[in-house]
Motif scaffolding. Structure first.
Motif, mmCIF file in Angstrom:
data_model
loop_
_atom_site.group_PDB
_atom_site.id
_atom_site.type_symbol
_atom_site.label_atom_id
_atom_site.label_comp_id
_atom_site.label_asym_id
_atom_site.label_seq_id
_atom_site.Cartn_x
_atom_site.Cartn_y
_atom_site.Cartn_z
ATOM 1 N N LYS A 100 8.313 3.351 41.242
ATOM 2 C CA LYS A 100 8.520 3.371 42.649
ATOM 3 C C LYS A 100 9.346 2.307 43.678
ATOM 4 O O LYS A 100 10.208 2.108 42.345
ATOM 5 C CB LYS A 100 6.590 3.226 43.219
ATOM 6 C CG LYS A 100 6.498 1.753 41.583
ATOM 7 C CD LYS A 100 5.111 1.473 42.661
ATOM 8 C CE LYS A 100 4.591 2.339 41.780
ATOM 9 N NZ LYS A 100 3.056 1.444 41.593
ATOM 10 N N LEU A 101 9.149 2.781 44.505
ATOM 11 C CA LEU A 101 10.169 1.420 45.258
ATOM 12 C C LEU A 101 7.991 0.412 45.952
ATOM 13 O O LEU A 101 7.633 0.615 46.154
ATOM 14 C CB LEU A 101 10.436 1.593 46.347
ATOM 15 C CG LEU A 101 11.452 2.883 46.463
ATOM 16 C CD1 LEU A 101 11.801 3.271 47.397
ATOM 17 C CD2 LEU A 101 12.771 2.324 45.790
ATOM 18 N N ILE A 102 9.600 -0.728 46.008
ATOM 19 C CA ILE A 102 7.947 -2.130 46.060
ATOM 20 C C ILE A 102 8.747 -3.314 46.553
ATOM 21 O O ILE A 102 9.945 -3.667 45.937
ATOM 22 C CB ILE A 102 7.604 -2.509 44.622
ATOM 23 C CG1 ILE A 102 6.877 -1.321 43.827
ATOM 24 C CG2 ILE A 102 6.615 -3.668 45.069
ATOM 25 C CD1 ILE A 102 5.861 -2.012 42.399
ATOM 26 N N GLN A 103 8.047 -3.848 47.439
ATOM 27 C CA GLN A 103 8.736 -5.519 48.262
ATOM 28 C C GLN A 103 7.408 -5.858 47.771
ATOM 29 O O GLN A 103 6.156 -5.227 48.178
ATOM 30 C CB GLN A 103 8.519 -4.778 50.119
ATOM 31 C CG GLN A 103 8.829 -5.944 50.345
ATOM 32 C CD GLN A 103 9.286 -5.652 51.716
ATOM 33 O OE1 GLN A 103 8.865 -4.291 51.925
ATOM 34 N NE2 GLN A 103 10.054 -6.842 52.917
ATOM 35 N N TRP A 104 8.128 -6.811 47.420
ATOM 36 C CA TRP A 104 6.917 -8.081 46.921
ATOM 37 C C TRP A 104 7.055 -9.055 48.092
ATOM 38 O O TRP A 104 8.032 -9.539 49.087
ATOM 39 C CB TRP A 104 6.835 -8.806 45.382
ATOM 40 C CG TRP A 104 7.246 -7.449 44.817
ATOM 41 C CD1 TRP A 104 8.452 -6.794 44.110
ATOM 42 C CD2 TRP A 104 6.120 -7.576 43.989
ATOM 43 N NE1 TRP A 104 7.920 -6.266 43.032
ATOM 44 C CE2 TRP A 104 7.090 -6.590 42.698
ATOM 45 C CE3 TRP A 104 4.981 -8.329 43.695
ATOM 46 C CZ2 TRP A 104 5.850 -5.360 41.836
ATOM 47 C CZ3 TRP A 104 4.239 -7.416 42.577
ATOM 48 C CH2 TRP A 104 4.810 -6.576 42.407
ATOM 49 N N ALA A 105 6.031 -10.140 48.357
ATOM 50 C CA ALA A 105 5.646 -10.942 49.228
ATOM 51 C C ALA A 105 4.527 -11.906 48.646
ATOM 52 O O ALA A 105 3.405 -11.424 47.814
ATOM 53 C CB ALA A 105 5.472 -10.626 50.463
ATOM 54 N N ASP A 106 5.234 -13.125 48.221
ATOM 55 C CA ASP A 106 3.966 -14.179 47.731
ATOM 56 C C ASP A 106 3.407 -13.664 45.943
ATOM 57 O O ASP A 106 1.945 -13.912 45.791
ATOM 58 C CB ASP A 106 3.123 -15.018 48.774
ATOM 59 C CG ASP A 106 3.410 -15.428 49.464
ATOM 60 O OD1 ASP A 106 4.679 -15.510 49.124
ATOM 61 O OD2 ASP A 106 2.878 -15.307 50.558
ATOM 62 N N GLY A 107 4.265 -12.959 45.790
ATOM 63 C CA GLY A 107 3.814 -11.948 44.053
ATOM 64 C C GLY A 107 3.107 -10.854 44.408
ATOM 65 O O GLY A 107 2.278 -10.482 43.284
ATOM 66 N N LEU A 108 2.523 -10.806 45.406
ATOM 67 C CA LEU A 108 2.293 -9.669 45.596
ATOM 68 C C LEU A 108 2.574 -8.196 46.452
ATOM 69 O O LEU A 108 3.631 -8.477 47.494
ATOM 70 C CB LEU A 108 0.896 -9.327 46.993
ATOM 71 C CG LEU A 108 0.041 -10.761 46.197
ATOM 72 C CD1 LEU A 108 -1.602 -10.874 47.031
ATOM 73 C CD2 LEU A 108 -0.728 -9.951 44.779
ATOM 74 N N PRO A 109 2.485 -7.261 45.666
ATOM 75 C CA PRO A 109 3.348 -5.799 46.268
ATOM 76 C C PRO A 109 2.742 -5.865 47.644
ATOM 77 O O PRO A 109 0.980 -5.466 47.393
ATOM 78 C CB PRO A 109 3.096 -4.728 45.645
ATOM 79 C CG PRO A 109 1.371 -5.248 45.469
ATOM 80 C CD PRO A 109 1.707 -6.555 44.908
ATOM 81 N N VAL A 110 3.497 -5.680 48.911
ATOM 82 C CA VAL A 110 3.191 -5.217 50.472
ATOM 83 C C VAL A 110 4.040 -3.766 50.850
ATOM 84 O O VAL A 110 2.960 -3.995 51.985
ATOM 85 C CB VAL A 110 3.838 -6.348 51.078
ATOM 86 C CG1 VAL A 110 3.228 -8.231 51.302
ATOM 87 C CG2 VAL A 110 5.161 -6.591 51.131
ATOM 88 N N HIS A 111 4.629 -3.241 49.965
ATOM 89 C CA HIS A 111 4.850 -2.138 50.561
ATOM 90 C C HIS A 111 5.064 -0.841 49.330
ATOM 91 O O HIS A 111 6.115 -1.845 48.215
ATOM 92 C CB HIS A 111 5.759 -2.475 51.040
ATOM 93 C CG HIS A 111 6.512 -0.999 51.505
ATOM 94 N ND1 HIS A 111 7.282 0.090 52.627
ATOM 95 C CD2 HIS A 111 6.837 -0.019 51.263
ATOM 96 C CE1 HIS A 111 7.742 0.750 52.481
ATOM 97 N NE2 HIS A 111 7.826 1.120 51.993
ATOM 98 N N GLU A 112 4.487 -0.067 48.867
ATOM 99 C CA GLU A 112 4.757 0.574 47.838
ATOM 100 C C GLU A 112 4.781 2.314 47.970
ATOM 101 O O GLU A 112 4.249 2.542 48.905
ATOM 102 C CB GLU A 112 3.118 0.421 46.583
ATOM 103 C CG GLU A 112 3.022 -0.701 45.692
ATOM 104 C CD GLU A 112 2.291 -0.783 45.268
ATOM 105 O OE1 GLU A 112 2.398 -0.140 43.922
ATOM 106 O OE2 GLU A 112 1.255 -1.049 44.758
ATOM 107 N N CYS A 113 5.848 2.765 47.970
ATOM 108 C CA CYS A 113 6.289 3.807 48.246
ATOM 109 C C CYS A 113 7.159 5.037 47.216
ATOM 110 O O CYS A 113 7.516 4.423 46.263
ATOM 111 C CB CYS A 113 7.013 3.897 49.289
ATOM 112 S SG CYS A 113 8.475 3.379 49.681
#
Length: 238
Positions: A100-113
């Protein structure tokens, strides 16, 4: 077949979300991880030889015996084995690979696609993710921390010693993601588990201005089915 959710899509969505969380909770724990990079202070650097991370001292010692190198303490308190090899023989089951593609912020995934639609959260699942269509634009947004980057998880076992248990390599390099569709196509042609070589390829090139550049590219070479590989490798004479 019984379908009690046929007239209540909201209840169905809630039940599917609970099922997905349960499946995540049941994911296997890993005995070791392969790393192709590390932090030097706060600066991420690429490695030319594989690094293993494991919480088990016996596993660390055995990995050192197999691949040479040194054992130190990793940043998370586990043990790190910095090996002397850039290629590891691994066994991979294509059905266990996650991508998948993931964007992390503060150790949490904020965008998964998947590059086209959202994979989570449940309310957004299946909706267009809004990622750029062009690969170079995707890379640029990820570089600016305004977009997701690859997250490809390869559960694996070591062909040289399967008793070391289940490990994984998480690939985040765009170069690996670009090869990934072709790698998966090759894995799909394998009947059962695949025997592969996971290696770090050192690339050097010159820019148009004549400046030297280099980087390390993780590569998964799919060789054959593991069964075939074992059949071609006879037991040593007693």
């Amino acid at each position: 077949m019984l379908d009690i959710f046929a007239t209540d899509p909201e209840a169905k969505a809630q039940r599917e979300e609970r099922e997905e969380k349960a499946q995540r909770a049941q994911r296997p724990s890993f005995d070791f991880q392969l790393r192709s990079g590390m932090l030097m202070g706060r600066q991420p650097i690429s490695l030319k030889q594989w690094r293993f991370i494991t919480p088990k001292s016996a596993t660390a010692e055995h990995l050192k015996e197999l691949f040479g190198g040194t054992i130190t303490e990793a940043a998370n308190g586990d043990l790190a084995v910095d090996t002397e090899t850039n290629a590891v023989e691994v066994i991979i089951d294509a059905s266990k690979v996650e991508s998948k593609l993931i964007q992390w912020a503060d150790g949490l995934p904020v965008h998964e696609c998947d590059g086209v639609v959202f994979l989570s959260p449940e309310d957004d699942k299946g909706k267009p993710c809004g990622c750029p269509k062009l690969l170079d634009e995707r890379k640029e947004k990820a570089k600016q921390r305004r977009g997701p980057k690859p997250n490809i998880v390869l559960p694996l076992r070591l062909a040289q010693d399967q008793e070391l248990g289940l490990g994984k390599y998480t690939a985040t390099a765009w170069s690996f993601a670009e090869d990934f569709p072709y790698t998966m196509k090759r894995l799909a042609e394998i009947d059962g588990e695949a025997y592969c070589i996971l290696r770090l390829e050192h690339i050097e090139y010159k820019t148009k201005a004549g400046e030297k550049r280099e980087f390390v590219k993780p590569v998964l070479d799919v060789i054959s089915s593991f069964q075939e590989a074992m059949a071609e490798d006879p037991e040593p004479d007693a």
